[in-house]
Scaffold this active site. Structure first.
Site: not given
Ligand code: ATP
Ligand code: MG
Length: 576
Positions: A48, A283, A293
């Protein structure tokens, strides 16, 4: 590399368990995704664009792009930009840059696979209309409070909305008027009609479309209704003909709805079998690091760090500026593997990958970080004698570094002790050491100022002891110290980074990570480096012998005025 490190590297390079590869192998064997003109493995990385990518994302990037590479399929970079409020072009640009820097590419012979969910808004809308017409969705006009109250909870089933059974034609009319902008945000919402008593809360008539009078960074003001993530995401996968949709474990409970959305849309003729399947993995949690984030933004906005690319930040841009290589991050992601069990990865794992990547590559150089003057009293005045050292100890073909030795040198303050402790073989009165790549010297005394600080050390050298000459073999000394010549050394700013938090799991179990900041996460010092360092371009990695791996800062370093970031020390001392 020390033996210790070698053993560690061998251990962690053992084949990483990867249940996803087993699934893909089985799908390949059964021919599940054999489709005309399409690879049998299509994955995606769907960020995102509402922040910078972090090391957790790197795990997902390496996994998805890595599977595509290994199975000769393809991986899509897809911006999941369905939430207009928090998203921005700045984030799109940095995400593209970070994925490319990590070494992955979405351009293939069959085209460029960079996608935006916002390009599918018309399709999402058409599918929502279809679901309403087919009786699988309805417009709910309850207040937000009533809707929340009627949802029930884990121990209590939900209650059907009084609007659940309104005629499809009425829902459709309302939905079209929502789209036309006739209503305020929150007045109506479109919900899937599934089961308000489902033990899975995600199946209790989840929302699929809502009103948001907001400007979108790509579609502008065209839309005032936006699809919900759980509705849009499976459709994005299906539109792009993804085969294996890999996400983190928290989406496990969302999988039934993921399947429901795709099934209904397939019944409506929007998609064909075989459709994408969602798989979840654990994760990445890295000790001493936060990866949310929201929390990272807090560190930036409260000026705890200098920006998203501060070398202490676990963002990709931060790791990059710190001096990490894409190869080290890929190696780290391979070593940690992929599993379904949540856990914490020790920070030393990523530092180990960095060392293993840089050790064979990084040119060597000398830096004196805490300078103390060493005066060779019997050295000829104003004479500088040429010395040299290998650029890399295991690669003689890479040539020699040239520098000089003279009467006044800089040595590390810790390489002298007025009163040696047991086992100390460096300089102390009466002791001999080798000045690495130079001469053997014997310590003859030292100067102190009025406060008792040592201001200079005195010694005498043995002119026939020079490294690389036959005479050097006549000298057997236990200590070997590094130095730079005061006459040709270059002064340089060195930034010594340490972990950002004092606690290994700073945001676990409701801990307040902002109260666990390490006050000493950055120390800026003035050091002396060997003369060749003046010519180093920004973003160059090297090893300062005995000190660790360093990089010239990509923003602040200049030829003639180098600034070094310490990437990591030579040995694992993290958290000790
Ligand atoms: P945040 O929770 O920090 O806002 P997010 O998961 O919402 O992060 P996205 O941009 O939606 O951020 O994530 C893009 C991809 O990265 C998704 O497929 C998510 O599953 C993966 N991802 C995010 N954080 C991790 C992590 N700590 N380990 C592995 N994959 C991750
Ligand atoms: Mg997300």
């Amino acid at each position: 590399m020390s033996n210790d490190n070698k053993n560690k590297a061998a251990e962690s390079a053992a084949p990483a368990s990867n249940f996803l590869r087993n699934i893909i192998d089985a799908d390949l064997a059964s021919g599940k995704y054999q489709r005309e003109g399409l690879p049998s493995v299509i994955t995606r990385f769907p960020p995102e664009p509402n922040g910078y990518l972090h090391i957790g994302h790197a795990k997902s990037i390496c996994l998805n792009f890595g599977l595509a590479r290994d199975y000769e399929g393809r991986c899509h970079l897809r911006f999941d930009d369905t939430n207009p409020e928090k998203e921005d072009q700045e984030y799109v640009d940095t995400i593209i840059d970070s994925v490319q820097w990590l070494g992955f590419d979405w351009n293939r012979a069959d085209g460029s696979h960079l996608y935006y969910a916002s390009d599918y808004f018309d399709t999402f809308y058409a599918i929502a209309e279809y679901l309403i017409q087919a009786g699988h969705a309805y417009v709910d006009s309850q207040s937000a409070e009533d809707m929340a109250a009627n949802r029930g909870d884990f121990s209590r089933p939900g209650v059907n909305s009084p609007f659940r059974d309104r005629p499809a034609s009425e829902s459709l009319d309302l939905f079209r008027r929502m789209k036309a902008g006739e209503f305020q945000g929150g007045e109506h919402i479109v919900r899937a009609k599934i089961d308000m008593a489902s033990p899975n809360m995600n199946m209790r008539d989840p929302a699929i479309y809502r009103i948001r009078h907001a400007h979108h960074h790509r579609t502008g003001d065209k839309w005032c209704i936006y699809p919900m993530y759980d509705f849009a995401h499976p459709l994005e996968d299906a539109i792009e003909k993804i085969t294996h949709s890999v996400c983190t474990l928290e989406f496990q409970d969302h999988r039934p709805f993921y399947d429901w959305v795709i099934q209904r849309a397939t019944e409506g003729g929007f998609f064909q079998q075989p459709v994408p399947q969602q798989y979840e993995f654990a994760r990445l949690n890295l000790t001493y690091v936060v990866t949310s984030k929201r929390k990272l933004r807090q560190l930036v906005e409260q000026n705890i760090v200098s920006g998203w690319d501060d070398p202490r930040m676990p963002t990709i841009v931060g790791f990059r500026r710190r001096g990490y290589t894409p190869e080290a991050i890929q190696l780290f992601c391979e070593r940690i593997g992929v599993s379904k069990a949540d856990g914490w990865i020790d920070y030393s794992t990523i530092e180990g990958a960095l060392r293993d990547d840089l050790d064979p590559k990084a040119p060597r150089a000398t830096a004196v970080l805490r300078p103390l003057k060493l005066i060779i009293d019997n050295f000829p005045e104003n004479e500088q004698i040429a010395c040299s050292a290998p650029v890399h100890p295991h690669h003689p073909e890479r040539g020699l570094r040239e520098f000089t030795i003279g009467k006044e040198l800089w040595i590390e303050a810790e390489d002298f002790m007025e009163e040696p402790v047991k086992g100390y073989f460096r300089l102390f009165p009466g002791n001999k050491v080798r000045l690495r790549y130079g001469y053997v010297v014997e310590c003859t005394g030292f100067d102190k100022d009025a406060d008792g600080n040592i201001t200079a050390v005195h010694c005498e050298y043995f002119p026939d002891s020079k490294s690389g000459t036959p005479g050097s073999a006549n000298y057997k000394v236990k200590g070997n110290i590094h130095w730079v010549n005061a006459a040709d050394a270059v002064q340089a700013e060195v930034r010594l980074y340490d972990r950002l938090f004092t606690d290994a799991t700073p945001d676990a179990g409701g801990k307040d990570f902002m109260s666990l900041l390490n006050p000493n996460s950055l120390e800026v010092i003035q050091a002396y480096v060997e003369p060749g360092m003046a010519q180093v371009e920004p973003d160059t990695r090297l090893q300062f012998e005995r000190h660790g791996y360093f990089v010239t800062d990509r923003k602040d370093s200049q030829v003639g005025k180098p600034v070094f970031n310490r990437i990591t020390t030579l040995k694992d001392s993290f958290g000790k």
